[in-house]
Scaffold this motif. Structure first.
Motif, PDB file in Angstrom:
ATOM      1  N   GLY A 332      27.853 -27.154  26.586  1.00  0.00           N
ATOM      2  CA  GLY A 332      29.134 -27.180  25.907  1.00  0.00           C
ATOM      3  C   GLY A 332      30.249 -26.513  26.654  1.00  0.00           C
ATOM      4  N   ASN A 333      29.930 -25.773  27.709  1.00  0.00           N
ATOM      5  CA  ASN A 333      30.946 -25.072  28.487  1.00  0.00           C
ATOM      6  C   ASN A 333      31.168 -25.806  29.805  1.00  0.00           C
ATOM      7  OD1 ASN A 333      31.111 -22.957  26.549  1.00  0.00           O
ATOM      8  ND2 ASN A 333      29.269 -22.046  27.432  1.00  0.00           N
ATOM      9  N   ILE A 334      32.261 -26.519  29.903  1.00  0.00           N
ATOM     10  CA  ILE A 334      32.552 -27.282  31.113  1.00  0.00           C
ATOM     11  C   ILE A 334      32.805 -26.326  32.272  1.00  0.00           C
ATOM     12  CG2 ILE A 334      34.174 -28.895  32.175  1.00  0.00           C
ATOM     13  CD1 ILE A 334      34.579 -30.141  29.462  1.00  0.00           C
ATOM     14  N   TYR A 335      32.192 -26.616  33.379  1.00  0.00           N
ATOM     15  CA  TYR A 335      32.280 -25.737  34.550  1.00  0.00           C
ATOM     16  C   TYR A 335      33.703 -25.707  35.091  1.00  0.00           C
ATOM     17  CZ  TYR A 335      31.787 -24.135  39.368  1.00  0.00           C
ATOM     18  OH  TYR A 335      31.942 -23.469  40.559  1.00  0.00           O
ATOM     19  N   GLU A 336      34.176 -24.508  35.374  1.00  0.00           N
ATOM     20  CA  GLU A 336      35.482 -24.313  35.981  1.00  0.00           C
ATOM     21  C   GLU A 336      35.313 -23.618  37.317  1.00  0.00           C
ATOM     22  OE1 GLU A 336      38.216 -25.497  34.909  1.00  0.00           O
ATOM     23  OE2 GLU A 336      37.616 -26.133  32.890  1.00  0.00           O
ATOM     24  N   GLU A 337      36.018 -24.121  38.322  1.00  0.00           N
ATOM     25  CA  GLU A 337      35.940 -23.504  39.640  1.00  0.00           C
ATOM     26  C   GLU A 337      36.536 -22.099  39.600  1.00  0.00           C
ATOM     27  OE1 GLU A 337      36.676 -26.624  42.971  1.00  0.00           O
ATOM     28  OE2 GLU A 337      37.810 -27.269  41.217  1.00  0.00           O
ATOM     29  N   ALA A 338      35.908 -21.185  40.334  1.00  0.00           N
ATOM     30  CA  ALA A 338      36.372 -19.802  40.333  1.00  0.00           C
ATOM     31  C   ALA A 338      37.786 -19.701  40.859  1.00  0.00           C
ATOM     32  CB  ALA A 338      35.422 -18.939  41.172  1.00  0.00           C
ATOM     33  N   ASN A 339      38.062 -20.342  41.983  1.00  0.00           N
ATOM     34  CA  ASN A 339      39.395 -20.342  42.570  1.00  0.00           C
ATOM     35  C   ASN A 339      39.706 -21.766  43.004  1.00  0.00           C
ATOM     36  OD1 ASN A 339      40.045 -17.473  42.540  1.00  0.00           O
ATOM     37  ND2 ASN A 339      38.408 -17.274  44.052  1.00  0.00           N
ATOM     38  N   SER A 340      40.441 -22.488  42.169  1.00  0.00           N
ATOM     39  CA  SER A 340      40.774 -23.859  42.519  1.00  0.00           C
ATOM     40  C   SER A 340      41.717 -23.883  43.689  1.00  0.00           C
ATOM     41  CB  SER A 340      41.415 -24.579  41.333  1.00  0.00           C
ATOM     42  OG  SER A 340      42.640 -23.949  41.001  1.00  0.00           O
ATOM     43  N   THR A 341      41.779 -24.990  44.374  1.00  0.00           N
ATOM     44  CA  THR A 341      42.594 -25.117  45.571  1.00  0.00           C
ATOM     45  C   THR A 341      44.069 -24.936  45.265  1.00  0.00           C
ATOM     46  OG1 THR A 341      40.976 -26.643  46.474  1.00  0.00           O
ATOM     47  CG2 THR A 341      43.142 -26.631  47.509  1.00  0.00           C
TER      48      THR A 341
END
Length: 405
Positions: A332-341
């Motif tokens: 249920g928790n969509i993955y988010e990049e730690a530091n997006s470009t």
């Protein structure tokens, strides 16, 4: 149709369904038809082709029944097995995350590249793939979105109405076994039809016919059990047509699936690779075992022919094939990049005033590529970082007074 559940999300193809089951109406109809054809063939052979023939009875019991049972078991497994749907909350493999999130930091020119991207907003580093139809969930490299089930399927080959399900990484084996054993049943039924025709398809003189029991046979036939006309009954004619049709159809399907078995690639991947797209992305990920059948060796083994669940050598091997890692607590928790470009580019652009990207160079044009744009030679000198110290005081003074764009 997309994602759909029934019985309070007990069965279905949604992210929250407890058991996988494709509820597509066309698929359900074709699965019922597949089941009906096998049952019809079995009953027709039992009632019309086995009487007074020991040879036919042995072939039916030893070959046809096992093949039919395996075909029906494979059909059920192909229909009810999750084909490799990406769960909500799936994350890239650790090595993929390090490549996407840490590539710039590991490069000596990372600060310069980051600011170059901020200077030219249209140029962005490639982040992880996401599927908009799956709420922005992570989309592994070899996954494709299936509009029928409404899910992203790893190594999706196609949606097969005959098994009522998408064919992917985790049920491709069962789809192959279904068409293999269907081919076997079609071939064996043709053999039984030929044996029955040899026995009851010819007439003879009354003096040559067996006289043991005139009630069981017509005296114009050579063998007993042929007087009832079952050989030319409508059921047997339909069986003949069905057997020939599915024999040709399954032979073609087996030949088409040979590439999938040998190269461990799906039909969609082979189509894209033939056009020169994603050769590295869609290619097989391991040669230690066959991705379609699992196991610990790429060689043919007994479990290849059994409709049992696919077993990989270990969890790492399975994640490698699927292209993602997943834990129940991530559901249920969509993955988010730690530091997006984009965030990294914006934050560093305010603190640095130097922009240069020498990630590409056109050898023919003699131009650098700064931030994704070609820069003429006349402007290259003023964009170069002047941090190289020399013995010339005039050059040093000139550098101090120069304004860097």
């Amino acid at each position: 149709m997309g994602r759909k559940d029934c019985f309070r999300s007990k069965f279905g193809t949604s992210f929250h369904a407890e058991y996988w089951l494709s509820l597509n109406p066309a698929g359900l109809f074709c699965v019922s038809l597949s089941l009906s054809i096998h049952i019809f063939s079995l009953c027709t052979i039992w009632n019309n082709l086995l009487q007074y023939s020991i040879t036919a009875q042995i072939i039916f019991g030893v070959l046809y029944i096992p093949a039919a049972v395996m075909a029906l078991a494979s059909l059920f497994m192909a229909w009810s097995t999750n084909p490799g749907a990406v769960p909500i909350g799936a994350r890239p493999l650790p090595e993929s995350r390090s490549t996407n999130d840490g590539e710039d930091e590991e490069n000596d020119l990372a600060p310069l590249k980051t600011i170059a991207e901020s200077a030219f907003p249209k140029v962005r580093g490639r982040g992880i793939r996401r599927c908009n139809k799956c709420n922005g969930n992570y989309k592994p490299p070899r996954a494709h979105h299936d509009s029928v089930t409404g899910r992203c399927i790893v190594k999706m080959d196609h949606f097969c109405p005959w098994v009522g399900n998408a064919v992917g990484a985790l049920n491709h084996k069962f789809f192959f076994l279904f068409i293999l054993y269907t081919l076997c049943t079609s071939f064996i039924s043709l053999i039984l039809l030929i044996l029955r025709f040899i026995r009851c398809g010819f007439y003879t003189n009354d003096s040559e016919a067996e006289k043991e029991d005139t009630d069981d046979y017509n005296e114009v036939y050579l063998y007993k059990g042929c007087s009832d006309g079952r050989l030319y009954s409508p059921q047997v004619i339909v069986l003949l047509i069905v057997s020939i049709t599915f024999l040709i159809f399954t032979c073609a399907m087996i030949c088409e699936q040979a590439d999938a078995i040998q190269n461990n690639t799906s039909k969609i991947a082979r189509m894209k690779m033939s056009m020169g797209e994603g050769v590295e992305e869609f290619n097989r990920v391991t040669s230690e075992f066959n991705e379609m059948f699992g196991g610990t060796s790429p060689n043919v083994a007994l479990h290849w022919f059994l409709p049992t669940s696919i077993c990989f050598p270990n969890s790492t091997s399975m994640m490698k094939v699927m292209g993602y890692e997943y834990k129940d607590e991530w559901n249920g928790n969509i993955y988010e990049e730690a530091n997006s470009t984009s965030d990294s580019s914006s934050s560093k652009a305010t603190s640095l005033d130097l922009s240069l990207d020498i990630s590409g160079c056109d050898a023919d044009e003699g131009e650098f590529v700064a931030g994704g744009k070609n820069v003429p030679e006349s402007e290259q000198d003023r964009m170069l970082p002047l941090d190289i110290h020399s013995g010339s005081s005039d050059d040093s003074k000139h550098r101090d007074n120069m304004k860097i764009a």
